[in-house]
Enzyme design. Structure first.
Site, mmCIF file in Angstrom:
data_model
loop_
_atom_site.group_PDB
_atom_site.id
_atom_site.type_symbol
_atom_site.label_atom_id
_atom_site.label_comp_id
_atom_site.label_asym_id
_atom_site.label_seq_id
_atom_site.Cartn_x
_atom_site.Cartn_y
_atom_site.Cartn_z
ATOM 1 N N GLY A 195 1.036 -1.171 -0.178
ATOM 2 C CA GLY A 195 -0.011 -0.128 -0.027
ATOM 3 C C GLY A 195 0.765 1.165 -0.152
ATOM 4 N N ASP A 196 2.278 1.353 0.319
ATOM 5 C CA ASP A 196 2.945 2.429 0.326
ATOM 6 C C ASP A 196 4.350 2.084 0.040
ATOM 7 O OD1 ASP A 196 3.424 5.040 0.497
ATOM 8 O OD2 ASP A 196 3.939 4.884 2.687
#
Ligand SMILES: Nc1ncnc2c1ncn2[C@@H]1O[C@H](COP(=O)(O)OP(=O)(O)O)[C@@H](O)[C@H]1O
Ligand SMILES: [Mg+2]
Length: 302
Positions: free
Chosen positions: A195-196
């Site tokens: 996600g990041d």
């Protein structure tokens, strides 16, 4: 960043809860150190959490990460690290929600992939791709992590909050919101996403060459994962040299992920706009950095 940056960010995001957490931090550190039998060490550069090197009773190096209890990030970080069980990411050694405390395997030497940028950018992207492959191989647990689709609400909320072109061009946000839905609906697979995943969240290690930290776990299209690293590191800063690397990064990512270039490019556009939309939601930093530069540069290629 310094403890001043931590104070500013925590007060900006969590207000009075953040102020209470900051005031109680010395006591919390002492309590956690006693309960988990840790020798406390030095803090890392801090942004939203207290993160410090610690040593366990048996002499093993570890990292203690403390955050505002009840905030969204730490439970998701803990659940995601548990899914991976050390494959491509640091291991979760302990988690206590009531304290907002995570104990993590320490990546050593812990050099960030960003140190390869810009001179050895291809190597940095290859390192992140290798980690990504490990992470995406994990089985997807039932109902533990949010679906990627849930993040689409941020585009609609932004368009409701800002009727015009300030702080972001409205047509750009509309386009990204539509593309987000289309890409999700045509996902070739569903995996546990970091996600990041970018240059500040991939660290040099010994157990594996590189390990991921700090996941914002969601479940969805693996292509989403290509987005973050295209506009990083320092996405808030304009930098023509880093902007010039974008086309080559996209080619390398598509190749390494076995995904069509058009999908990787579309995800890179969507994630750059989403990053600016999140900034506009108010973490105190300014909208309109390199993430926006990347989105505008990719727009004619969509
Ligand atoms: N497991 C780890 N091993 C080594 N260093 C770590 C580890 N976890 C965090 N760090 C260091 O601490 C910094 C901040 O940690 P991070 O989890 O990214 O906090 P935040 O969620 O506030 O961004 C990282 O940039 C890294 O330098
Ligand atoms: Mg981080």
């Amino acid at each position: 960043m310094s403890t001043t940056a931590l104070t500013r960010n925590v007060l900006g995001v969590w207000g009075a809860d953040g102020a209470r957490w900051l005031a109680g931090l010395p006591a919390t550190r002492a309590e956690v150190a006693r309960a988990w039998d840790l020798r406390l060490g030095d803090p890392y550069p801090l942004s939203y959490h207290w993160v410090e090197a610690v040593t366990r009773a048996d002499g093993t190096p570890a990292v203690l990460k403390l955050g505002v209890p009840g905030a969204d990030h730490l439970p998701v970080e803990a659940a995601t690290l548990e899914c991976w069980a050390g494959a491509g990411a640091v291991r979760l050694l302990a988690y206590e929600p009531a304290w907002g405390a995570l104990l993590l395997e320490r990546a050593e030497p812990g050099t960030l992939a960003r140190t390869l940028v810009p001179a050895r950018d291809t190597e940095a992207t290859a390192a992140i791709l290798a980690v990504m492959r490990r992470l995406h191989a994990a089985p997807v647990p039932d109902g533990v992590l949010p679906d990627l689709e849930s993040q689409g609400a941020a585009f609609a909320a932004h368009l409701r909050a800002y009727p015009g072109d300030d702080p972001l061009p409205r047509d750009l946000v509309e386009r990204a919101g539509r593309l987000f839905d289309e890409l999700c609906a045509s996902a070739p697979a569903r995996v546990v996403l970091h996600g990041d995943l970018h240059h500040d969240n991939v660290l040099r290690a010994e157990r594996e060459p590189w390990l991921a930290i700090d996941p914002h776990g969601v479940v969805g299209d693996p292509g989403y994962e290509a987005g973050s690293l295209v506009h990083n590191p320092d996405p808030e800063r304009h930098d023509d040299a880093l902007l010039a690397l974008v086309p080559a990064r996209i080619e390398q990512l598509a190749d390494g992920m076995g995904q069509p270039v058009e999908r990787v490019l579309a995800w890179a556009f969507v994630k750059s706009v989403l990053s600016e939309v999140w900034t506009a939601e108010g973490d105190g930093s300014e909208v309109g950095g390199r993430a926006l530069d990347v989105a505008l540069a990719l727009l004619p290629r969509l």
